[in-house]
Every structure is written in structure tokens, then in C-alpha cells.
Design an enzyme around this catalytic site. Structure first.
Site, mmCIF file in Angstrom:
data_model
loop_
_atom_site.group_PDB
_atom_site.id
_atom_site.type_symbol
_atom_site.label_atom_id
_atom_site.label_comp_id
_atom_site.label_asym_id
_atom_site.label_seq_id
_atom_site.Cartn_x
_atom_site.Cartn_y
_atom_site.Cartn_z
ATOM 1 N N ASP A 168 1.013 -1.227 0.002
ATOM 2 C CA ASP A 168 0.576 -0.273 0.027
ATOM 3 C C ASP A 168 0.406 1.047 -0.109
ATOM 4 O O ASP A 168 1.643 1.711 0.773
ATOM 5 C CB ASP A 168 -0.643 -0.070 1.625
ATOM 6 C CG ASP A 168 -1.789 -1.072 1.742
ATOM 7 O OD1 ASP A 168 -1.524 -2.455 0.723
ATOM 8 O OD2 ASP A 168 -2.971 -1.143 1.538
ATOM 9 N N LYS A 231 -7.218 3.214 -3.486
ATOM 10 C CA LYS A 231 -7.499 3.527 -1.513
ATOM 11 C C LYS A 231 -7.510 5.109 -1.715
ATOM 12 O O LYS A 231 -7.049 5.671 -2.127
ATOM 13 C CB LYS A 231 -6.543 2.792 -1.079
ATOM 14 C CG LYS A 231 -6.808 2.715 0.951
ATOM 15 C CD LYS A 231 -5.266 2.187 1.053
ATOM 16 C CE LYS A 231 -5.589 1.579 2.193
ATOM 17 N NZ LYS A 231 -4.574 1.072 2.954
ATOM 18 N N LYS A 267 -10.265 0.943 -2.370
ATOM 19 C CA LYS A 267 -10.402 0.137 -0.775
ATOM 20 C C LYS A 267 -10.431 1.699 -0.263
ATOM 21 O O LYS A 267 -9.516 2.284 0.224
ATOM 22 C CB LYS A 267 -8.947 -0.302 -0.203
ATOM 23 C CG LYS A 267 -8.654 -0.602 0.695
ATOM 24 C CD LYS A 267 -7.843 -1.327 1.071
ATOM 25 C CE LYS A 267 -6.814 -1.098 2.831
ATOM 26 N NZ LYS A 267 -5.537 -1.200 3.295
#
Length: 331
Positions: A168, A231, A267
């Protein structure tokens, strides 16, 4: 209500990616033409659509399915300076057996930790007999993203070498907001190259991007650069995941697939604490993208406290009553 599409034409995508034999864009100008050529976001319409989807109700059987699906989509997360190996091992045990009294409860999708805790998480999951749970690791100078590129790449290499299945990364919001799109694009590409077989989730920090137009542009920029997931946020700022911001990103991945044929996951992270909220997001995914994205492969929740409420609601649905306060752990 029909929302205006943000789809860029295949020709516009091709233009942004031309300029050298590898297909990489060679200037901010090419990316700016594409990103600023996307239709402006109708903020009122977007927020109204998100609010409408949030009022949808689902019945008992569908709710049971939704609760289990939400559990299976969680990236169970601890990202604190005080994290210890013991805390990470406990989190892995919880992810592998969320409800020790009910083995039918699904496992979570991933455990998300700092790079120095990846090896601990991998071993703990192996010891728990849960190798199918992925280990995700934040990298690239999380959460600020303010570091030299070689430091960000070294951070990524360390996490992958320790066994991370997913990375991430945070974008340089300062560069993005200053219009240095090529710099952000190239950083994503280089981090992606360091990931090897690990999947790359690109974090925008929507609360710092400030406008819906910027969220739309960041979505397209990250996907063009090779993100496997986009995300919303780090969970470390005042404004994290919101229904309108997530809806905008869902529409972006839908239209990106229509333009390029490549599917990208989404996400939302930060601030999603209740089963009711999680179900609202699943309704949003189903109504916007359909069943193609209703899988942990394509949709995740970044959360530390959500799992407890999902388990409480799951138990209530099965027995008709809530258990005592010690039924689930409090993170």
C-alpha cells in the site's frame, strides 16, 4: 438519477501513454490533457447518489451474506508506532479465526502492517494455519509520502523481501496538487516494478486532495501507472473514506475498464467502523459495478475496529440477541 460518466476515450488514454517505445507518457502536458479533459464532477449529484444508495435496505438472508462478505474483505490493520510483535501475532490470530466460538465465520482478506512487521505477520499466519490470508504492508514513507524516491523504493523492496503479498503506497500529494503529474506517475510505476508479484494499492489521501475533480484525476493517474487497487486514505487524517469519494472512485474503475479492458480494485480505508456502514459500501459496489467487484480480489475495507461490529451483528442475526461485552476483542 444517472451520474455523468468520467470515461476517457481510448484515444485520449493512448495519447497520454505515447511518446516513447515503452508506452510511458513523457510529459506533464500529455497527462494534463487527459486528466483535465475528464468531465468535471457534479458534486451535488454525486453526493445525492451516494446518499440514496445509503438508504437501501437488505433482508435477513442477504444481510447474512453481506456480513460474511464484508468480513472476508477486511484488511485487518495495525499501523501504530507502538506496534509490537505480540500485537501483530494477536492480530493475525484474530484474522485467522475471527470468532473462536464459530468456525463458520470467514477469515479476513489480509493483515496490514508496517514493513518491519511483515516477517512476524507471515510467520504468525503460517503458525495459525492461515497461509491464504495475505500480508499487506504500507511503504513509500507512509503516511506522509515525503521522502526521496530511493528511500521509497528501498522501503518497498524491504517489505517485499520480508514476504509482503501486497504493498500500500502513498502518492506525493504535494507533487500531485502542484500539477507534477509525471512525477507521481513515474513514482507509481517504479514502486510497481519493485513489487514483483505483490499487488500494488495506491493511496490518494482524499481528504488532502480536497476536491472531487482531484480524486477523479488521481484515480485515472494511478490506474494508468499500473495500480492494482486504488485506496481512499491512510486513516491518519481528519477526513478518510467517505461514501461520495468512494463512489467516485468506483465509477472511475468502471470507466477505466471500459476504456482499457483492465479491471482495478478499490479500497476505502479509515472511519468505517460499523456493520451498517460496511453494508452501505457493499450496496454501492453492487449498484455501481455489479458482481464482478463483489470479491476480496477487487474490493477491500481498510479497518481495525470494523471486524468486531460485524461479528456482533453476525451473532445477533444467528441467535436473535447480542452477546456480552467480551464476545469480541476491542482493538
Amino acid at each position: 438519477m444517472t451520474m455523468p460518466t468520467d470515461a476517457a476515450s481510448p484515444d485520449a488514454v493512448t495519447e497520454a501513454r505515447t511518446g516513447d517505445p515503452t508506452g510511458r507518457p513523457t510529459s506533464d502536458a500529455a497527462l494534463r490533457r487527459l486528466l483535465h479533459g475528464l468531465p468535471g464532477v457534479d458534486a451535488v449529484g454525486l453526493e445525492a447518489r451516494a446518499a440514496t444508495l445509503g438508504t437501501r435496505s437488505i433482508k435477513t438472508t442477504a444481510k447474512a451474506y453481506a456480513l460474511d462478505l464484508a468480513i472476508s474483505m477486511i484488511d485487518l490493520t495495525t499501523l501504530e508506532g507502538a506496534d509490537t510483535p505480540g500485537k501483530v501475532r494477536a492480530l493475525c490470530a484474530k484474522g485467522a479465526a475471527p470468532d473462536p466460538t464459530d468456525r463458520t465465520a470467514p477469515r479476513v482478506a489480509a493483515i496490514c502492517v508496517y514493513p518491519d512487521m511483515v516477517a512476524t505477520a507471515k510467520q504468525a499466519l503460517a503458525d495459525a494455519g492461515a497461509p491464504g490470508i495475505h500480508v499487506a504492508s504500507v511503504a513509500t514513507a507512509f503516511p506522509a509520502g515525503r521522502a526521496a524516491l530511493d528511500v521509497k523504493l528501498a522501503d518497498t523492496r524491504a517489505a517485499v523481501a520480508a514476504g509482503a503479498d501486497e504493498i500500500d503506497m502513498v502518492i506525493d500529494r504535494g507533487a500531485f496538487l502542484a500539477g507534477r503529474y509525471l512525477q507521481v506517475y513515474e513514482e507509481i510505476q517504479q514502486v510497481k516494478a519493485e513489487c514483483g508479484t505483490a499487488h500494488l494499492k495506491v493511496i490518494f489521501e482524499n481528504g488532502e486532495l480536497a476536491t472531487y475533480d482531484n480524486i477523479r484525476r488521481a484515480s485515472w493517474l494511478a490506474m494508468l501507472a499500473g495500480a492494482d487497487f486504488i485506496k481512499t486514505s491512510t486513516g491518519k487524517v481528519a477526513v478518510n473514506a467517505t461514501p461520495p469519494g468512494t463512489l467516485l472512485m468506483l465509477e472511475a474503475v468502471r470507466d477505466f475498464r471500459a476504456a482499457t479492458g483492465r479491471q482495478v480494485g478499490v479500497k476505502p480505508a479509515g472511519g468505517i467502523r460499523t456493520a451498517k456502514d460496511a453494508v452501505k459500501y457493499l450496496v454501492m459496489v453492487n449498484e455501481t459495478l455489479g458482481e464482478d467487484w463483489l470479491s476480496p480480489d477487487w474490493f477491500r475495507f481498510g479497518a481495525s475496529s470494523l471486524l468486531g461490529d460485524l461479528l456482533m451483528q453476525r451473532q445477533k442475526l444467528a441467535t436473535g440477541r447480542y452477546s456480552g461485552p467480551d464476545y469480541v476483542t476491542v482493538d
